[in-house]
Design an enzyme around this catalytic site. Structure first.
Site, PDB file in Angstrom:
ATOM      1  N   LYS A   1       0.845  -1.147   0.104  1.00  0.00           N
ATOM      2  CA  LYS A   1       0.146  -0.016  -0.045  1.00  0.00           C
ATOM      3  C   LYS A   1       1.004   1.122  -0.079  1.00  0.00           C
ATOM      4  CE  LYS A   1      -1.926   3.092   1.720  1.00  0.00           C
ATOM      5  NZ  LYS A   1      -1.721   4.361   1.364  1.00  0.00           N
TER       6      LYS A   1
ATOM      7  N   GLU B   1      -0.397   7.332  -0.899  1.00  0.00           N
ATOM      8  CA  GLU B   1      -1.468   7.944  -1.890  1.00  0.00           C
ATOM      9  C   GLU B   1      -0.829   8.992  -2.858  1.00  0.00           C
ATOM     10  OE1 GLU B   1      -1.863   7.799   1.336  1.00  0.00           O
ATOM     11  OE2 GLU B   1      -3.053   9.541   2.078  1.00  0.00           O
TER      12      GLU B   1
ATOM     13  N   GLY C   1       6.769   4.547   7.933  1.00  0.00           N
ATOM     14  CA  GLY C   1       6.043   6.130   7.793  1.00  0.00           C
ATOM     15  C   GLY C   1       6.363   6.454   9.149  1.00  0.00           C
TER      16      GLY C   1
ATOM     17  N   THR D   1       1.061   7.755  12.970  1.00  0.00           N
ATOM     18  CA  THR D   1       0.309   6.841  11.657  1.00  0.00           C
ATOM     19  C   THR D   1       0.629   5.314  12.222  1.00  0.00           C
ATOM     20  OG1 THR D   1       0.242   8.430  10.082  1.00  0.00           O
ATOM     21  CG2 THR D   1      -0.630   6.196   9.601  1.00  0.00           C
ATOM     22  N   GLY D   2       2.078   4.985  12.420  1.00  0.00           N
ATOM     23  CA  GLY D   2       2.384   3.857  12.747  1.00  0.00           C
ATOM     24  C   GLY D   2       1.882   3.231  13.990  1.00  0.00           C
TER      25      GLY D   2
ATOM     26  N   GLU E   1       8.950   0.673  11.268  1.00  0.00           N
ATOM     27  CA  GLU E   1      10.046   1.134  10.813  1.00  0.00           C
ATOM     28  C   GLU E   1       9.305   2.862  10.826  1.00  0.00           C
ATOM     29  OE1 GLU E   1      12.826   1.035   7.509  1.00  0.00           O
ATOM     30  OE2 GLU E   1      12.037  -0.868   7.153  1.00  0.00           O
TER      31      GLU E   1
ATOM     32  N   CYS F   1      14.503   9.032   6.827  1.00  0.00           N
ATOM     33  CA  CYS F   1      14.359   9.030   8.172  1.00  0.00           C
ATOM     34  C   CYS F   1      15.588   9.028   8.820  1.00  0.00           C
ATOM     35  CB  CYS F   1      13.718   7.378   8.231  1.00  0.00           C
ATOM     36  SG  CYS F   1      14.409   6.114   7.239  1.00  0.00           S
TER      37      CYS F   1
ATOM     38  N   GLU G   1      10.839  15.590  14.535  1.00  0.00           N
ATOM     39  CA  GLU G   1      11.333  15.350  13.135  1.00  0.00           C
ATOM     40  C   GLU G   1      10.791  16.374  12.037  1.00  0.00           C
ATOM     41  OE1 GLU G   1       9.622  11.837  11.267  1.00  0.00           O
ATOM     42  OE2 GLU G   1      11.551  11.176  10.502  1.00  0.00           O
TER      43      GLU G   1
HETATM   44  P1  NAD Z   1       2.716   8.660   7.193  1.00  0.00           P
HETATM   45  O1  NAD Z   1       2.765   7.922   8.216  1.00  0.00           O
HETATM   46  O2  NAD Z   1       1.700   9.880   6.868  1.00  0.00           O
HETATM   47  O3  NAD Z   1       2.044   7.566   5.813  1.00  0.00           O
HETATM   48  C1  NAD Z   1       2.602   6.160   5.692  1.00  0.00           C
HETATM   49  C2  NAD Z   1       1.639   5.576   4.976  1.00  0.00           C
HETATM   50  O4  NAD Z   1       0.769   5.199   6.020  1.00  0.00           O
HETATM   51  C3  NAD Z   1       1.128   5.862   3.755  1.00  0.00           C
HETATM   52  O5  NAD Z   1       1.003   4.980   2.685  1.00  0.00           O
HETATM   53  C4  NAD Z   1      -0.308   6.309   4.170  1.00  0.00           C
HETATM   54  O6  NAD Z   1      -1.286   6.281   3.183  1.00  0.00           O
HETATM   55  C5  NAD Z   1      -0.545   5.131   5.286  1.00  0.00           C
HETATM   56  N1  NAD Z   1      -1.782   5.262   6.074  1.00  0.00           N
HETATM   57  C6  NAD Z   1      -2.083   6.302   6.793  1.00  0.00           C
HETATM   58  N2  NAD Z   1      -3.166   6.032   7.289  1.00  0.00           N
HETATM   59  C7  NAD Z   1      -3.395   4.841   7.537  1.00  0.00           C
HETATM   60  C8  NAD Z   1      -4.146   3.904   8.142  1.00  0.00           C
HETATM   61  N3  NAD Z   1      -5.070   4.168   8.988  1.00  0.00           N
HETATM   62  N4  NAD Z   1      -4.060   2.336   7.768  1.00  0.00           N
HETATM   63  C9  NAD Z   1      -3.155   2.021   7.040  1.00  0.00           C
HETATM   64  N5  NAD Z   1      -2.351   2.984   6.518  1.00  0.00           N
HETATM   65  C10 NAD Z   1      -2.502   4.312   6.649  1.00  0.00           C
HETATM   66  O7  NAD Z   1       4.198   8.854   6.823  1.00  0.00           O
HETATM   67  P2  NAD Z   1       4.610   9.702   5.517  1.00  0.00           P
HETATM   68  O8  NAD Z   1       4.037  11.144   5.494  1.00  0.00           O
HETATM   69  O9  NAD Z   1       4.261   8.941   4.219  1.00  0.00           O
HETATM   70  O10 NAD Z   1       6.117   9.429   5.338  1.00  0.00           O
HETATM   71  C11 NAD Z   1       7.143  10.259   6.399  1.00  0.00           C
HETATM   72  C12 NAD Z   1       7.362   9.412   7.496  1.00  0.00           C
HETATM   73  O11 NAD Z   1       7.918   8.251   7.149  1.00  0.00           O
HETATM   74  C13 NAD Z   1       8.575  10.223   8.251  1.00  0.00           C
HETATM   75  O12 NAD Z   1       8.136  10.130   9.720  1.00  0.00           O
HETATM   76  C14 NAD Z   1       9.776   9.509   8.159  1.00  0.00           C
HETATM   77  O13 NAD Z   1      10.696   9.219   9.035  1.00  0.00           O
HETATM   78  C15 NAD Z   1       8.842   7.949   7.810  1.00  0.00           C
HETATM   79  N6  NAD Z   1       9.755   7.027   7.328  1.00  0.00           N
HETATM   80  C16 NAD Z   1      10.549   6.015   8.035  1.00  0.00           C
HETATM   81  C17 NAD Z   1      11.526   5.139   7.546  1.00  0.00           C
HETATM   82  C18 NAD Z   1      12.420   4.187   8.379  1.00  0.00           C
HETATM   83  O14 NAD Z   1      12.825   3.336   7.624  1.00  0.00           O
HETATM   84  N7  NAD Z   1      12.466   4.232   9.623  1.00  0.00           N
HETATM   85  C19 NAD Z   1      11.633   5.278   6.116  1.00  0.00           C
HETATM   86  C20 NAD Z   1      11.217   6.228   5.339  1.00  0.00           C
HETATM   87  C21 NAD Z   1      10.352   7.136   5.907  1.00  0.00           C
END
Ligand code: NAD
Length: 515
Positions: free
Chosen positions: A194, A197, A247, A251-252, A269, A303, A407
């Site tokens: 997934k 978007e 992410g 959200t995580g 992650e 990240c 962050e």
């Molecule tokens: P985000 O948390 O907004 O979204 C991540 C994903 O979650 C997207 O695909 C989104 O559509 C999905 N999502 C949102 N709500 C959901 C739900 N209720 N159920 C299931 N999926 C859902 O993150 P982002 O803004 O896309 O990315 C930036 C973040 O990602 C930063 O905090 C960054 O540090 C982190 N990141 C971490 C790593 C790592 O390896 N640790 C790598 C890259 C990015």
């Protein structure tokens, strides 16, 4: 049809042309080897470089999620029947096909996300490598024989979870699609990715190529769409064995709680607020080069970005100057220009977040030492409306500054001075995150001591930002748990089954010890 040379048109037109060439019938989910357009709400894609919309696609909604899951359950059954050698051969071929299409994938990624083409090229090559690496493990997933008292032959087998759902972010869509699919596929699972978007195109193209390379129907599906609709449906469905999430922290956590409610484990992650520590005895020129790539590559949308620069006081002023000089020389511009080093912020939402956090950092006492003005080549061009943030260095970012712990996920580094090794370690650990960090010093003992003391899943000595699929990667604390690379990740994507066989007089078939 694929595009392997950058079309010379405006960035918005290029994004449209590249997307049309990859998906002549429109963008959608990837199910059973075909792109399927959704029937839910329309999602608009905006060019990061110009700020203009260039395409839209429909969310698959709950019905779409159901079709994806049904396909992936069938895919898991078919894929699980193959032995490791057969899976290895197909995954090796996926690596080869991705390599053959690396340039096309890089152009698609760059044009649709705003990532500089030179970074996108490096990442598409890495994705080919990921499939090659885990293909090498697919036929080596062995169990153990375990000696126990009595006459028993007791052994273990590794059993895939079935369907793995991988949620990925917008900052590195292609890279994270490979990162979180090659290992679960090698272990015998089917995968639904997934993607964000905002940046789904390269993931759908990757799935098409993997299918073309021999992955059976339903083994690698893609759920293009919103988190709250298709993402939420996929992470709470009992047909799913495991969720992996890359992410943000909020959200995580939401995803992990929702998945746990359905009895599904989640690997997380998440973000980071990583410290880059420079001692006076370091090679300062090299350390300044390292500090630049630590924070400004990917426009800080990484990240592991080195977003906190802690410098020993005796060289602090000089070092800040070295970094600021380099930052001013970075080439900020059109993502599809091979000489561009820093591109735009990928989403308009994130652009607003980054600019407001720069303000917050200055209101909290940070002093801006780099210019915020766009270069003339951008300001006077068709790209002026893009989401541009110039490489930003704020000095005097003390522990009470919001930038100490928040962050930013943009090209913004906060610098401060320290006096002692203990103080540097305490400052590095002054965050709930624990993803990455680095130390620059010529003192070997100090380097190892600092590496041991800083809370981080990855730590570099006199280097920054190298990661590799063969090496475990993941976070401590708010940065998540579980590891998503290296051989150990195969344990994340399999469960262990213990099998007992009596050899001769094993004793009573009803042993008194029960559990
Ligand atoms: P985000 O948390 O907004 O979204 C991540 C994903 O979650 C997207 O695909 C989104 O559509 C999905 N999502 C949102 N709500 C959901 C739900 N209720 N159920 C299931 N999926 C859902 O993150 P982002 O803004 O896309 O990315 C930036 C973040 O990602 C930063 O905090 C960054 O540090 C982190 N990141 C971490 C790593 C790592 O390896 N640790 C790598 C890259 C990015």
């Amino acid at each position: 049809m694929s595009i392997t040379t950058v079309p010379s048109a405006s960035s918005t037109a290029t994004a449209r042309a590249v997307l049309d060439a990859a998906f002549p019938s429109g963008l959608g989910a990837f199910v059973d080897g075909a792109v399927v357009t959704g029937s839910g709400a329309d999602i608009t894609l905006t060019s990061a470089a110009t700020g203009e919309p260039f395409a839209s696609y429909a969310d698959p909604g709950k019905e779409g999620a159901d079709a994806l899951l049904a396909s992936s359950v069938r895919g898991a059954a078919a894929w699980g029947k193959l032995n490791g050698f057969e899976r290895a051969a197909i995954l090796r071929n996926v690596g080869r096909v991705v390599e053959q299409h690396a340039e096309e994938l890089a152009i698609l990624e760059s044009a649709t996300t705003g990532k500089p083409i030179r970074d996108a090229r490096a990442e598409s090559a890495k994705v080919a490598e990921m499939f090659g690496y885990y293909a090498g493990w697919a036929d080596k997933l062995t169990g153990q024989t375990i000696p126990v008292p009595g006459n028993w032959h007791t052994y273990t087998e590794r059993v895939p979870w079935g369907v793995v759902v991988a949620i990925t972010p917008w900052n590195a869509p292609l890279f994270t699609a490979g990162w979180n699919s090659a290992a679960p596929l090698a272990a015998g699972n089917s995968v639904i990715i997934k993607p964000s978007e905002f940046t789904p195109a390269s993931t759908v193209r990757l799935a098409q190529l993997a299918h073309q390379a021999g992955l059976p129907d339903g083994v690698f599906n893609v759920a293009t769409g919103l988190g709250q609709t298709v993402g939420s449906a996929l992470t709470t469905d009992p047909r799913v064995g495991k969720v992996s999430f890359i992410g943000s922290v909020p959200t995580g956590r939401r995803v992990a709680v929702a998945a746990a409610g359905a009895g599904i484990p989640a690997l997380l992650e998440l973000g980071g607020k990583n410290a880059n520590i420079v001692f006076a005895d370091a090679d300062l020129e090299r350390a300044a080069d390292g500090a630049i790539s630590a924070i400004f590559s990917g426009a800080g949308q990484s990240c592991v970005a080195g977003s906190r620069l802690l410098v020993e006081r005796t060289v602090h002023a000089r070092f800040v100057e070295l970094v600021a000089d380099r930052a001013a020389r970075l080439r900020v511009g059109d993502p599809l220009d091979a000489s561009t080093e820093v591109g735009p912020i990928i989403t308009p939402q994130q652009f607003a977040t980054v600019t407001s956090l720069i303000e917050a950092g200055m209101n909290d006492g940070g002093r801006r030492v780099t210019s915020g003005n766009l270069p003339d080549s951008l300001a006077g061009s068709a790209l002026a409306g893009g989401h541009w943030v110039m490489p930003t260095l704020l000095d005097g970012v003390t522990p009470s500054n919001r930038l100490e712990t928040t962050e930013v996920f943009g090209p913004v580094v906060g610098a401060d001075a320290f006096d002692t090794e203990e103080e540097a370690i305490a400052r590095a650990n002054n965050t709930n995150f624990g993803l990455a960090g680095a130390v620059w010093t010529s003192d070997v003992s100090r380097a190892h001591h600092v590496a041991r003391e800083v809370k981080a899943g990855t730590f570099w000595i006199n280097a920054y930002k190298t990661i590799h699929v063969a090496v475990p990667f993941g976070g401590f604390g708010d940065s998540g748990h579980g590891r998503s690379s290296g051989p150990g990740v195969l344990d994340e994507y399999t469960q262990t089954k213990a099998i007992w066989v009596p050899t001769r007089a094993a004793g009573s078939p009803f042993p008194s010890l029960s559990y």
